[in-house]
Design a protein around this motif. Sequence first.
Motif, PDB file in Angstrom:
ATOM      1  N   PRO A 131       0.797  -1.232   0.000  1.00  0.00           N
ATOM      2  CA  PRO A 131       0.000   0.000   0.000  1.00  0.00           C
ATOM      3  C   PRO A 131       0.826   1.277   0.000  1.00  0.00           C
ATOM      4  O   PRO A 131       0.323   2.334  -0.367  1.00  0.00           O
ATOM      5  N   GLY A 132       2.095   1.187   0.397  1.00  0.00           N
ATOM      6  CA  GLY A 132       2.924   2.380   0.443  1.00  0.00           C
ATOM      7  C   GLY A 132       3.649   2.681  -0.844  1.00  0.00           C
ATOM      8  O   GLY A 132       4.324   3.704  -0.953  1.00  0.00           O
ATOM      9  N   VAL A 133       3.538   1.791  -1.841  1.00  0.00           N
ATOM     10  CA  VAL A 133       4.252   1.949  -3.103  1.00  0.00           C
ATOM     11  C   VAL A 133       3.299   1.670  -4.258  1.00  0.00           C
ATOM     12  O   VAL A 133       2.464   0.772  -4.179  1.00  0.00           O
ATOM     13  N   ARG A 134       3.434   2.431  -5.328  1.00  0.00           N
ATOM     14  CA  ARG A 134       2.663   2.159  -6.542  1.00  0.00           C
ATOM     15  C   ARG A 134       3.590   2.229  -7.750  1.00  0.00           C
ATOM     16  O   ARG A 134       4.252   3.248  -7.981  1.00  0.00           O
ATOM     17  N   VAL A 135       3.663   1.144  -8.501  1.00  0.00           N
ATOM     18  CA  VAL A 135       4.428   1.134  -9.741  1.00  0.00           C
ATOM     19  C   VAL A 135       3.563   1.767 -10.822  1.00  0.00           C
ATOM     20  O   VAL A 135       2.508   1.242 -11.172  1.00  0.00           O
ATOM     21  N   VAL A 136       3.999   2.922 -11.336  1.00  0.00           N
ATOM     22  CA  VAL A 136       3.184   3.672 -12.294  1.00  0.00           C
ATOM     23  C   VAL A 136       3.718   3.587 -13.717  1.00  0.00           C
ATOM     24  O   VAL A 136       3.020   3.940 -14.669  1.00  0.00           O
ATOM     25  N   ALA A 137       4.981   3.135 -13.880  1.00  0.00           N
ATOM     26  CA  ALA A 137       5.568   3.089 -15.213  1.00  0.00           C
ATOM     27  C   ALA A 137       6.635   1.999 -15.264  1.00  0.00           C
ATOM     28  O   ALA A 137       7.350   1.779 -14.285  1.00  0.00           O
ATOM     29  N   VAL A 138       6.732   1.332 -16.421  1.00  0.00           N
ATOM     30  CA  VAL A 138       7.763   0.315 -16.625  1.00  0.00           C
ATOM     31  C   VAL A 138       8.365   0.501 -18.011  1.00  0.00           C
ATOM     32  O   VAL A 138       7.679   0.915 -18.952  1.00  0.00           O
ATOM     33  N   ALA A 139       9.662   0.191 -18.126  1.00  0.00           N
ATOM     34  CA  ALA A 139      10.350   0.335 -19.404  1.00  0.00           C
ATOM     35  C   ALA A 139      11.379  -0.779 -19.555  1.00  0.00           C
ATOM     36  O   ALA A 139      12.030  -1.168 -18.585  1.00  0.00           O
ATOM     37  N   VAL A 191       4.183  -6.775 -18.699  1.00  0.00           N
ATOM     38  CA  VAL A 191       4.286  -6.463 -17.273  1.00  0.00           C
ATOM     39  C   VAL A 191       3.277  -5.400 -16.884  1.00  0.00           C
ATOM     40  O   VAL A 191       2.595  -5.510 -15.850  1.00  0.00           O
ATOM     41  N   ALA A 192       3.155  -4.354 -17.688  1.00  0.00           N
ATOM     42  CA  ALA A 192       2.214  -3.272 -17.371  1.00  0.00           C
ATOM     43  C   ALA A 192       0.782  -3.781 -17.327  1.00  0.00           C
ATOM     44  O   ALA A 192      -0.019  -3.336 -16.482  1.00  0.00           O
ATOM     45  N   ALA A 193       0.447  -4.710 -18.212  1.00  0.00           N
ATOM     46  CA  ALA A 193      -0.917  -5.243 -18.244  1.00  0.00           C
ATOM     47  C   ALA A 193      -1.283  -5.963 -16.959  1.00  0.00           C
ATOM     48  O   ALA A 193      -2.466  -6.035 -16.596  1.00  0.00           O
ATOM     49  N   ALA A 194      -0.286  -6.471 -16.259  1.00  0.00           N
ATOM     50  CA  ALA A 194      -0.546  -7.199 -15.012  1.00  0.00           C
ATOM     51  C   ALA A 194      -0.475  -6.301 -13.782  1.00  0.00           C
ATOM     52  O   ALA A 194      -0.695  -6.778 -12.662  1.00  0.00           O
ATOM     53  N   LEU A 195      -0.187  -5.000 -13.990  1.00  0.00           N
ATOM     54  CA  LEU A 195      -0.060  -4.063 -12.874  1.00  0.00           C
ATOM     55  C   LEU A 195      -1.108  -2.952 -13.023  1.00  0.00           C
ATOM     56  O   LEU A 195      -0.942  -2.054 -13.837  1.00  0.00           O
ATOM     57  N   PRO A 196      -2.166  -2.991 -12.256  1.00  0.00           N
ATOM     58  CA  PRO A 196      -3.180  -1.932 -12.350  1.00  0.00           C
ATOM     59  C   PRO A 196      -2.559  -0.553 -12.140  1.00  0.00           C
ATOM     60  O   PRO A 196      -1.816  -0.334 -11.172  1.00  0.00           O
ATOM     61  N   GLY A 197      -2.813   0.346 -13.060  1.00  0.00           N
ATOM     62  CA  GLY A 197      -2.314   1.710 -12.951  1.00  0.00           C
ATOM     63  C   GLY A 197      -0.939   1.925 -13.536  1.00  0.00           C
ATOM     64  O   GLY A 197      -0.455   3.056 -13.577  1.00  0.00           O
ATOM     65  N   ALA A 198      -0.277   0.857 -14.011  1.00  0.00           N
ATOM     66  CA  ALA A 198       1.057   0.999 -14.587  1.00  0.00           C
ATOM     67  C   ALA A 198       0.958   1.147 -16.106  1.00  0.00           C
ATOM     68  O   ALA A 198       0.066   0.592 -16.741  1.00  0.00           O
ATOM     69  N   GLU A 199       1.916   1.877 -16.683  1.00  0.00           N
ATOM     70  CA  GLU A 199       1.941   2.099 -18.125  1.00  0.00           C
ATOM     71  C   GLU A 199       3.302   1.712 -18.677  1.00  0.00           C
ATOM     72  O   GLU A 199       4.343   2.044 -18.080  1.00  0.00           O
ATOM     73  N   ALA A 200       3.317   1.007 -19.798  1.00  0.00           N
ATOM     74  CA  ALA A 200       4.557   0.677 -20.487  1.00  0.00           C
ATOM     75  C   ALA A 200       4.990   1.862 -21.338  1.00  0.00           C
ATOM     76  O   ALA A 200       4.163   2.506 -21.987  1.00  0.00           O
ATOM     77  N   MET A 201       6.299   2.142 -21.332  1.00  0.00           N
ATOM     78  CA  MET A 201       6.788   3.308 -22.072  1.00  0.00           C
ATOM     79  C   MET A 201       8.285   3.198 -22.279  1.00  0.00           C
ATOM     80  O   MET A 201       8.937   2.272 -21.782  1.00  0.00           O
ATOM     81  N   THR A 202       8.843   4.161 -23.003  1.00  0.00           N
ATOM     82  CA  THR A 202      10.289   4.212 -23.196  1.00  0.00           C
ATOM     83  C   THR A 202      10.956   4.750 -21.930  1.00  0.00           C
ATOM     84  O   THR A 202      10.307   5.371 -21.076  1.00  0.00           O
ATOM     85  N   VAL A 203      12.267   4.533 -21.841  1.00  0.00           N
ATOM     86  CA  VAL A 203      13.016   5.063 -20.709  1.00  0.00           C
ATOM     87  C   VAL A 203      12.921   6.585 -20.673  1.00  0.00           C
ATOM     88  O   VAL A 203      12.732   7.186 -19.605  1.00  0.00           O
ATOM     89  N   ASP A 204      13.032   7.228 -21.822  1.00  0.00           N
ATOM     90  CA  ASP A 204      12.959   8.694 -21.871  1.00  0.00           C
ATOM     91  C   ASP A 204      11.641   9.196 -21.299  1.00  0.00           C
ATOM     92  O   ASP A 204      11.618  10.144 -20.492  1.00  0.00           O
ATOM     93  N   ARG A 205      10.547   8.588 -21.702  1.00  0.00           N
ATOM     94  CA  ARG A 205       9.242   9.022 -21.193  1.00  0.00           C
ATOM     95  C   ARG A 205       9.125   8.762 -19.705  1.00  0.00           C
ATOM     96  O   ARG A 205       8.581   9.590 -18.959  1.00  0.00           O
ATOM     97  N   LEU A 206       9.628   7.632 -19.254  1.00  0.00           N
ATOM     98  CA  LEU A 206       9.554   7.311 -17.825  1.00  0.00           C
ATOM     99  C   LEU A 206      10.302   8.349 -16.997  1.00  0.00           C
ATOM    100  O   LEU A 206       9.804   8.827 -15.964  1.00  0.00           O
ATOM    101  N   LEU A 207      11.496   8.723 -17.461  1.00  0.00           N
ATOM    102  CA  LEU A 207      12.297   9.693 -16.707  1.00  0.00           C
ATOM    103  C   LEU A 207      11.687  11.090 -16.746  1.00  0.00           C
ATOM    104  O   LEU A 207      11.924  11.907 -15.848  1.00  0.00           O
ATOM    105  N   ASP A 208      10.900  11.370 -17.779  1.00  0.00           N
ATOM    106  CA  ASP A 208      10.257  12.687 -17.893  1.00  0.00           C
ATOM    107  C   ASP A 208       8.975  12.791 -17.075  1.00  0.00           C
ATOM    108  O   ASP A 208       8.461  13.893 -16.869  1.00  0.00           O
ATOM    109  N   ARG A 209       8.436  11.661 -16.630  1.00  0.00           N
ATOM    110  CA  ARG A 209       7.159  11.703 -15.912  1.00  0.00           C
ATOM    111  C   ARG A 209       7.317  12.380 -14.557  1.00  0.00           C
ATOM    112  O   ARG A 209       8.088  11.931 -13.704  1.00  0.00           O
TER     113      ARG A 209
END
Length: 371
Positions: free
Chosen positions: A27-35, A45-63
Motif C-alpha cells: 500500500p505504500g508503493v505504486r508502480v506507475v511506469a515500466v520500461a 508487465v504493465a498489463a498485469a499491474l493496475p495503474g502501470a503504463e509501459a513506455m520508453t526510458v525517456d518518457r519514464l524519466l520525464d514523468r
Amino acid sequence: MGDPHRVGIVGLGVISRAYLDTLADHPGVRVVAVADLDGARSAEVAAALPGAEAMTVDRLLDRPDVQTVLNLTTPAAHTEISLRAINAGKNVYVEKPLAVTFPDGRTVVDRAASAGVRLGCAPDTVLGTGTQTARTAIDDGLIGRPLSASAVMVTPGHERWHPQPDFYYAPGGGPLLDMGPYYISALVHLLGPVRAVVGAASRLRAERTIDSGPRLGQRITVQVDSHVTGVLTHASGALSTITTSFDGVATTAAPIEVHGETGSLAVPDPNRFDGEIRLFALGDTQWRPLEPRAGYAGGSRGVGLIDLADATERRPPRAGGEFALHVLETMTALLRSADEGRRIELTTTAERPVPVPLTSVEEWKARSSGR
C-alpha cells in the motif's frame, strides 16, 4: 496513511519478478511506469499491474509523478540509467552492484548528493531476520569481542539456469561483483567497514555453455575471473576471509561464520532474508539455534526500496548509496589486489546502518511513507 510512493521500473529481466511480487500489492508503493528494451515485455508487465503504463526510458524519466526509479538493468547499464534518473530529479534504487567500476560508483553517489535525491542499492536481503539477528547477537555480546569471519559462495555458474547469462561473465559480472555484494554487505553489517584487502583470482575456462532456455547449447566468452578469494581487514581489527566461485560444484561450509572470544555464530545465506542462526558458546557442547530477534520478517526483494521511501534525514536509507559504494570499492580493490599482487588500502568507509527492529510481515507490508 499518505499517498503511495510512485515508482518507475527500468529493466524487466529475471530479477524484476521478485521486486514486482513485493511492490505490486504494497500500500505504500505504486508502480506507475515500466520500461524495457523489449517493448513486448514492458507491455506484458504493465498489463498485469493496475495503474502501470509501459513506455520508453525517456518518457519514464520525464514523468513528473515518478518519484523513484528502480534500476534493474544489467550491470553495464547501471551507471548510465542511474545518472539519467538523478539528472531528472528522481530518487534511485539500483540492483547490485552500484556500478561496474569504483569511479563510476563514486560519480553516482556524488551526483545524487549534489542533486539532493536519495540513492539506494541492493542487496536488501541483509535487512532480513538472518543477518539482522546475527548482528544483534554480536552487538549483545553473545560471542564476546568478534575476531574473525569467513564467507563462502561456491556454485558451478549461473549459465546452468539463467537463459541469458552473458552479463555474468562480462565486466561487472563474475562471482565477486555478482554475489559478493550479499556477503560483503553482511560482513560490514556484522563487523563494520573494511580498511584494506588482499585478493587472489583465477579463471577456470575461457568459455561457458548455456544449459537452459532458447539458447541451449550456445557458448559464451568468459571475460572476467570466475574464482575470487581474499582477506578483508576491518577497521575494528577483525579479519574476514571471502571466497566466491563459479568454478566449484558444492560446499559444506556455512555461508558465513563469525568467531569471537567467547563464541561462534553460523549465519545463514545472505542471498536470502531469513534462515537459521546458530550459536556455539564457549563451554557448550553443540550448536543451538537463535530465535529471530531483529530484521524484516518474511522480507523479500524491494524491502530496501520501501525502506528508502520511509527514510528521513535522521534515519538514512539502510541500503543506501554510501554503503553500496564502500561495498563496491571493497570488491574492486580485491580484484585490483589480485591483479597487482599487493595489499590495497580503501579510500571509503561506511557507517553500519541503523539496525532493523524485528518487524512482522504485516507491519512492513502495511507501512506507507506518504512521500
